[in-house]
Scaffold this motif. Sequence first.
Motif, PDB file in Angstrom:
ATOM      1  N   TRP A  42       0.799  -1.164   0.172  1.00 10.03           N
ATOM      2  CA  TRP A  42      -0.023   0.005   0.077  1.00 10.03           C
ATOM      3  C   TRP A  42       1.002   1.386  -0.076  1.00 10.03           C
ATOM      4  CZ3 TRP A  42      -4.592  -1.242  -1.324  1.00 10.03           C
ATOM      5  CH2 TRP A  42      -4.839  -2.505  -1.134  1.00 10.03           C
ATOM      6  N   PRO A  43       0.712   2.044  -0.915  1.00 12.32           N
ATOM      7  CA  PRO A  43       1.400   3.385  -1.113  1.00 12.32           C
ATOM      8  C   PRO A  43       1.384   4.512   0.169  1.00 12.32           C
ATOM      9  CG  PRO A  43      -0.433   3.428  -2.520  1.00 12.32           C
ATOM     10  CD  PRO A  43      -0.396   2.158  -1.762  1.00 12.32           C
ATOM     11  N   ASP A  44       2.107   5.256   0.663  1.00  7.47           N
ATOM     12  CA  ASP A  44       1.539   6.263   1.234  1.00  7.47           C
ATOM     13  C   ASP A  44       0.692   7.244   0.852  1.00  7.47           C
ATOM     14  OD1 ASP A  44       3.716   5.400   3.131  1.00  7.47           O
ATOM     15  OD2 ASP A  44       5.255   6.590   2.530  1.00  7.47           O
ATOM     16  N   GLU A  45       0.156   8.077   1.436  1.00  5.13           N
ATOM     17  CA  GLU A  45      -0.930   8.870   1.127  1.00  5.13           C
ATOM     18  C   GLU A  45      -0.790  10.170   1.911  1.00  5.13           C
ATOM     19  OE1 GLU A  45      -5.487   7.870   0.184  1.00  5.13           O
ATOM     20  OE2 GLU A  45      -5.129   8.144   2.298  1.00  5.13           O
ATOM     21  N   LEU A  46      -0.839  11.192   1.370  1.00  4.18           N
ATOM     22  CA  LEU A  46      -0.961  12.677   1.969  1.00  4.18           C
ATOM     23  C   LEU A  46      -2.230  12.914   2.686  1.00  4.18           C
ATOM     24  CD1 LEU A  46      -0.064  15.020  -1.075  1.00  4.18           C
ATOM     25  CD2 LEU A  46       1.428  14.384   1.015  1.00  4.18           C
ATOM     26  N   PRO A  47      -1.975  13.366   3.749  1.00  6.39           N
ATOM     27  CA  PRO A  47      -3.290  13.397   4.697  1.00  6.39           C
ATOM     28  C   PRO A  47      -4.259  14.346   3.947  1.00  6.39           C
ATOM     29  CG  PRO A  47      -1.346  14.170   5.920  1.00  6.39           C
ATOM     30  CD  PRO A  47      -0.984  13.559   4.422  1.00  6.39           C
ATOM     31  N   GLY A  54      -6.118  10.841  -6.669  1.00 12.34           N
ATOM     32  CA  GLY A  54      -6.604   9.414  -7.105  1.00 12.34           C
ATOM     33  C   GLY A  54      -7.441   8.763  -6.078  1.00 12.34           C
ATOM     34  N   ILE A  55      -7.238   7.292  -5.839  1.00 14.06           N
ATOM     35  CA  ILE A  55      -8.217   6.483  -5.214  1.00 14.06           C
ATOM     36  C   ILE A  55      -7.590   6.659  -3.604  1.00 14.06           C
ATOM     37  CG2 ILE A  55      -9.253   4.201  -4.554  1.00 14.06           C
ATOM     38  CD1 ILE A  55      -9.038   3.579  -7.430  1.00 14.06           C
ATOM     39  N   PRO A  56      -8.443   7.190  -2.800  1.00 18.23           N
ATOM     40  CA  PRO A  56      -7.880   7.172  -1.364  1.00 18.23           C
ATOM     41  C   PRO A  56      -7.515   5.599  -0.896  1.00 18.23           C
ATOM     42  CG  PRO A  56      -9.743   8.336  -1.372  1.00 18.23           C
ATOM     43  CD  PRO A  56      -9.772   7.709  -2.811  1.00 18.23           C
ATOM     44  N   ARG A  57      -6.394   5.682  -0.213  1.00 19.59           N
ATOM     45  CA  ARG A  57      -5.971   4.450   0.152  1.00 19.59           C
ATOM     46  C   ARG A  57      -6.878   3.510   0.972  1.00 19.59           C
ATOM     47  NH1 ARG A  57      -0.823   4.671   3.381  1.00 19.59           N
ATOM     48  NH2 ARG A  57      -2.275   5.673   4.890  1.00 19.59           N
TER      49      ARG A  57
END
Length: 176
Positions: A42-47, A54-57
């Motif tokens: 799973w990629p990191d995601e900006l809060p 893109g698609i939220p994690r």
Amino acid sequence: MTTSPDPGSTAIPASQALHPFRIAVPQDALDDLHERLDRTRWPDELPGVGWDYGIPRGYLRELVDHWRHMYDWRAAEARLNEWPQFTTGIDGATVHFAHVRSPEPTATPLLMTHGWPGSIAEFIEVAGPLTDPRGHGGDPADAFHLVLPSIPGFGFSGPPGTRGGSSSGWPPRSGS
């Protein structure tokens, strides 16, 4: 020596013959899919960015969890296999389709195609009422014989016969 078909002939070329088809995905393919889903990195995601990048994690994790642990492929496969299915050649592409006949002998033929992306599974809930309206509380005069193709490149159809589609222009391009 090659010969041209007789213009008045009703013979169907071998490339356009109908071939019975049954969905039977090998268990090792399903096991491989499950293993790959279990190994997802799973990629990191900006809060707080939501769908902006893109698609939220979290949404994607729920989606993968559904397909991995809750979706019953064998039940879906069995339900689709209740329909008679075939493949045939059209303009160089192998096209898969279901042919669901009505019990009403005077039913109207109806070709229904799914959208892009999509599959004939979209028609599971409507096939019964369309082919057997009498059995669903409707008027038998409203019955249809259904032909439900998987558009080339989707489902169990092969890729299009040429770049951008077949020589007949099917599937149509945007704006066609």
